[in-house]
Write an enzyme that holds these catalytic residues in place. Structure first.
Site, PDB file in Angstrom:
ATOM      1  CG  HIS A 374      -1.708   1.223   1.434  1.00 15.80           C
ATOM      2  ND1 HIS A 374      -3.057   1.278   1.190  1.00 15.80           N
ATOM      3  CD2 HIS A 374      -1.365   2.474   1.870  1.00 15.80           C
ATOM      4  CE1 HIS A 374      -3.507   2.486   1.457  1.00 15.80           C
ATOM      5  NE2 HIS A 374      -2.488   3.233   1.874  1.00 15.80           N
ATOM      6  CD  GLU A 375       1.686   3.481   3.753  1.00 12.92           C
ATOM      7  OE1 GLU A 375       1.824   4.559   3.137  1.00 12.92           O
ATOM      8  OE2 GLU A 375       0.704   3.250   4.467  1.00 12.92           O
ATOM      9  CG  HIS A 378       0.231   6.243  -0.746  1.00 14.23           C
ATOM     10  ND1 HIS A 378      -0.896   6.836  -1.274  1.00 14.23           N
ATOM     11  CD2 HIS A 378      -0.172   5.682   0.423  1.00 14.23           C
ATOM     12  CE1 HIS A 378      -1.923   6.645  -0.463  1.00 14.23           C
ATOM     13  NE2 HIS A 378      -1.510   5.941   0.572  1.00 14.23           N
ATOM     14  CD  GLU A 398      -5.140   6.145   1.518  1.00 17.33           C
ATOM     15  OE1 GLU A 398      -5.292   4.976   1.931  1.00 17.33           O
ATOM     16  OE2 GLU A 398      -4.084   6.774   1.674  1.00 17.33           O
ATOM     17  CG  HIS A 467      -7.592   6.727   4.926  1.00 15.68           C
ATOM     18  ND1 HIS A 467      -7.249   7.998   5.301  1.00 15.68           N
ATOM     19  CD2 HIS A 467      -6.437   6.052   4.734  1.00 15.68           C
ATOM     20  CE1 HIS A 467      -5.922   8.105   5.333  1.00 15.68           C
ATOM     21  NE2 HIS A 467      -5.409   6.931   5.005  1.00 15.68           N
TER      22      HIS A 467
END
Length: 568
Positions: A374-375, A378, A398, A467
């Protein structure tokens, strides 16, 4: 941080930005810009309307992806952008555009002059977030033309009831322009990141808009004992006296010359590289609060992070041909043991790196594969579409990271090899492994299970925390991958699929379609309605016009109230 310099006054210009590496020779870029200039004239735009190359990425089959900002009299028009796919000679193959420059010549905004200085704009932005902190990076202020947007109904939806609106019933149009500053502040206050982008009116210092830039998840070969995946092989390096957590086989350059893991040691800066005398790392257990961050127990957080980083890199490279965060194979790093009992993980464009907390009240260490995926997702979005982190575009930002996390989880659980994302290996839940109570942060198939995320698009979406605004698009991706149910009592049922249940195309094809759209079509202002159109184009490019994948994209978006359902 991807800070743009003030654009020079030129109709057609190239901008040498920090970190920018041309993907094409100068002659090819000149050909590309000449084609764009010709198209500009065909649209009735004069030579005051220019382009500036923001960044370029390698595409598939020797293609090049170029992202450009539109300028007027040398000043960037915020969120007015083009994404161009070209061959290596600079000839345009396809384009995607968010065009917000149509009325700027008649608006008179170019005749206005700033009444406040850039420093005054920075001061106003800092005041608006509660005052000064310790600056991780010096604040900046870029002069921009800021399109003031309004949302209106398309003519066909003029008489629809509010609660019957579909995402395709609305359109965002420019209502006017302001001369403004885009202020970027990256501060730490009381051990927490306070990172914001702020639009400040250049005439009076008023804050026109502001959003957080902390992209959170809520929240040689060594042997590592990981917390969530048992004993795993991790790529390290040897200096002649000790082993380091630097993976020299994935990524080049960057701060450490390879992918690296550092020890923040309860601080907010990266800290020192992890080192070890025998290349055997961790004990596989949750960090014991107050203990050493470098002994076996303290090393487990680093093992988690490196294993997640390796799997994320391999998923994107082996499946998509995309290397590291920026496509140029630039190495990144992850800092662990951030703050004390920190229930969060985040990516920051300040260093194009990630920070992972140990967990506290709600979570154990946040270094699971889907959270790391996920990170790092980004980072990919920041390097490509740069979806603005507020409203619908922020929800898509997100969701893109959640999608990347699920693909990484599936790939890693299948052994982390091969050129496809395997079906049936991921759990379609975000952060389930790290939760102390076993409850995930988000559910793909039914986002409303968290009590705050909607299952479908509505006008309210753009006012939600990003989110929660990601929920409908996550559900879309589940339907695109797995299909829906015809049983009205099922959590996989959608009332908007008027032509019956849909069949999914599998996570592998769905992931390719999404990634292709995000990297070659989305712009910073892309919303849900735009995403449906661009995702359909992405599926058609990859699998053909009229393909099952293109139809599935339309039906998956229809399932979340974005567009109408079509026949199977």
């Amino acid at each position: 941080m991807m800070l743009r310099k003030t654009m020079i006054a030129a109709a057609i210009a190239l901008c040498a930005q920090s970190g920018f590496a041309a993907a094409m020779p100068a002659q090819a870029n000149a050909s590309l810009m000449a084609e764009l200039a010709h198209e500009r004239a065909g649209k009735g735009l004069d030579s005051d309307h220019g382009f500036v190359i923001d960044r370029q990425h390698p595409g598939q089959q020797d293609k090049v992806i170029t992202r450009l900002s539109h300028t007027y009299k040398g000043i960037r028009i915020f969120e007015s952008e083009a994404v161009v796919v070209s061959d290596n000679r600079g000839h345009i193959i396809s384009q995607s555009m968010a065009d917000r420059r149509g009325g700027i010549a008649k608006s008179g905004v170019a005749n206005k002059r700033a009444s406040i200085s850039s420093q005054a704009a920075i001061d106003a932005a800092i005041r608006s977030v509660g005052g000064a902190g310790v600056h991780d990076v010096a604040p900046s202020a870029e002069t921009i033309y800021y399109p003031v947007m309004k949302t209106q109904r398309v003519p066909a939806a003029a008489n629809k009831a509010e609660d019957a609106l579909n995402a395709m019933d609305l359109e965002d149009v420019v209502d006017g322009y302001r001369l403004a500053y885009l202020v970027q502040t990256r501060m730490n206050r009381a051990g927490k990141p306070v990172y914001h982008n702020t639009i400040v009116d250049a005439s009076n210092g008023a804050v026109l808009q502001q959003w957080s830039m902390v992209h959170t998840a809520t929240p040689t070969i060594g042997s590592g004992k990981s917390q969530y995946n048992g004993t795993v092989p991790i790529a390290t390096s040897y200096t002649g006296s000790q082993y380091q957590m630097i993976d020299l086989t994935r990524g080049t350059g960057g701060v450490y010359g390879g992918m690296a893991i550092t020890n923040a040691n309860h601080g907010t800066s990266a800290g020192a590289l992890y080192v070890d005398p025998d290349n055997t790392w961790g004990d596989g257990q949750q960090y014991i609060a107050g203990g050493s961050t470098t002994n076996d127990n303290g090393q487990t957080a680093a093992v988690n992070a490196l294993w997640g980083l390796m799997n994320t890199y391999d998923t994107m490279k082996n499946v998509l041909g995309w290397q590291s965060l920026d496509g140029h194979n630039t190495a990144t790093y992850i800092a662990v043991h951030v703050n004390t009992a920190y229930d969060n993980a985040y990516y920051t464009d300040t260093c194009k790196c990630m920070f992972i907390g140990d967990g506290g009240t709600y979570f154990n260490n946040l270094g699971s594969n889907d959270v790391i995926g996920h990170e790092m997702g980004h980072g990919v979005t920041a390097a490509t579409s740069n979806l603005t982190y507020r409203g619908e575009s922020g929800g898509l930002n997100e969701s893109s990271s959640d999608i990347n996390g699920e693909a990484v989880e599936a790939y890693a659980r299948n052994g982390g090899t091969g050129s496809v994302v395997p079906a049936g290996k991921n759990d379609w839940m975000v952060g389930q492994e790290i939760a102390k109570d076993g409850q995930p942060l988000r559910w793909f198939w039914k986002p409303s299970k968290d009590g705050a995320s909607p299952d479908a698009w509505s006008r309210k979406l753009r006012n939600l925390d990003v989110h929660y605004a990601s929920g409908p698009n996550n559900r879309m991706f589940y339907f695109l991958s797995m299909g829906s149910s015809s049983n009205k009592s099922s959590e996989m049922y959608s009332q908007y699929l008027t032509n019956g249940a849909m069949t999914g195309v599998g996570i592998d094809h769905a992931y390719r379609i999404w990634f292709h759209a995000n990297t070659t079509k989305f712009t910073s202002s892309t919303n849900y309605a735009n995403a449906r159109t661009l995702m359909k184009a992405s599926a058609e490019e990859l699998y053909g016009v009229g393909s099952a994948e293109a139809k599935a994209v339309q039906r998956a978006y229809a399932a979340i109230n974005v567009g109408s359902d079509i026949a199977p």
